[in-house]
Design an enzyme around this catalytic site. Structure first.
Site, short mmCIF file in Angstrom:
data_model
loop_
_atom_site.label_atom_id
_atom_site.label_comp_id
_atom_site.label_asym_id
_atom_site.label_seq_id
_atom_site.Cartn_x
_atom_site.Cartn_y
_atom_site.Cartn_z
N ARG A 112 0.87 -1.18 0.00
CA ARG A 112 0.00 0.00 0.00
C ARG A 112 0.90 1.22 0.00
NH1 ARG A 112 -4.77 0.37 -1.70
NH2 ARG A 112 -5.56 2.36 -1.02
N HIS A 153 13.01 -4.71 -0.01
CA HIS A 153 12.66 -4.73 -1.43
C HIS A 153 13.40 -5.88 -2.11
CE1 HIS A 153 11.43 -3.20 -5.30
NE2 HIS A 153 12.66 -3.37 -5.72
N GLY A 205 9.62 8.97 -2.11
CA GLY A 205 9.85 8.36 -3.43
C GLY A 205 9.90 6.84 -3.29
N ALA A 249 17.50 -15.07 1.03
CA ALA A 249 18.43 -14.00 1.43
C ALA A 249 17.70 -12.93 2.23
CB ALA A 249 19.09 -13.40 0.19
C1 GRF Z 1 9.05 -9.94 -0.29
O1 GRF Z 1 9.66 -10.39 -1.47
C2 GRF Z 1 9.47 -8.53 0.01
O2 GRF Z 1 10.75 -8.24 -0.40
C3 GRF Z 1 8.49 -7.71 -0.79
O3 GRF Z 1 7.28 -8.42 -0.71
C4 GRF Z 1 7.54 -9.79 -0.46
C5 GRF Z 1 6.80 -10.16 0.78
O4 GRF Z 1 6.84 -11.53 1.06
N1 GRF Z 1 8.43 -6.36 -0.30
P1 GRF Z 1 6.40 -12.05 2.48
O5 GRF Z 1 4.97 -11.59 2.72
O6 GRF Z 1 7.33 -11.48 3.49
O7 GRF Z 1 6.49 -13.54 2.39
#
Ligand code: GRF
Length: 211
Positions: free
Chosen positions: A94, A112, A146, A176
């Site tokens: 969101r 990310h 941003g 990772a």
């Molecule tokens: C992960 O790949 C995270 O990097 C991204 O959204 C995904 C979430 O996966 N922001 P989870 O819900 O933690 O399994």
């Protein structure tokens, strides 16, 4: 022992990163207390996972609010009610308004699934494969208005292997992520990731053994 940092984990889905953070926080010396898990989606699988771990989990359903400002205000009220000191986004899908993000500047982090600044936004694994990069990975960063642009706290790299599909590569990155996020959250909680001139200052000694 200094008091633990009170965090809320914000999710929208399965919550595997949240689970990794919950696991880390079981360790008595881990400097964080998870005071709430909050989802914007009532059907997020991570909610049950959090409750099963004995945590308080609740929903602030974005569909119940007229717009982003109203949703952010409701979310903020819950964060303040829990005395949250740091907001930890873990698959929270969101976008937040700039005023909300600015109020939490330096007090909100995200993970990310790419090595920023490469591949901000969605579908990062497909895009990494399409670009032909040999190394991919994940980034933990402070959140700024941003999208995926905030100061980088830490990154972990994985190889891109011949024959990788987006799913296979994504699973490698996710492993990772589950190591990186607890480690970087601990750094933030210990005051070892301050922002100076828009960048995270990392002590050289802290870098050892990180990669
Ligand atoms: C992960 O790949 C995270 O990097 C991204 O959204 C995904 C979430 O996966 N922001 P989870 O819900 O933690 O399994």
């Amino acid at each position: 022992m200094s008091p633990k940092l009170r965090i809320a984990i914000l999710i929208s889905g399965r919550g595997s990163n949240m689970a990794a953070l919950i696991e880390a926080a079981r360790e008595p010396a881990y400097p964080v207390e998870i005071v709430a898990v909050i989802s914007n989606r009532p059907d997020a699988a991570g909610l049950e996972r959090a409750r099963a771990a004995g945590l308080h989990a609740e929903v602030v359903d974005h569909k119940a609010y007229a717009g982003r400002e109203a949703f952010d205000a409701a979310l903020e009220a819950r964060l303040l009610a829990h005395g949250v000191e740091l907001v930890v986004l873990a698959g929270f899908l969101r976008l937040m308004t700039a005023p909300f993000v600015e109020r939490w500047a330096g007090r909100m982090i995200n993970i990310h699934p790419a090595l920023l600044p490469a591949f901000p936004g969605l579908h990062t694994h497909e895009r990494a494969l399409a670009a032909g990069v040999r190394v991919h990975g994940c980034t933990v960063h402070y959140v700024t208005p941003g999208m995926d642009e905030g100061p980088i706290i830490g990154q972990a790299a994985v190889p891109v292997l011949p024959g990788d599909s987006p799913d296979v590569l994504g699973a490698r990155v996710l492993q990772a992520e589950h190591r990186l996020y607890p480690a970087m959250l601990a750094k933030v909680a210990r005051g070892q990731a301050p922002i100076v001139d828009g960048r995270v200052m990392v002590a050289v000694g802290d870098m050892l053994g990180l990669t």
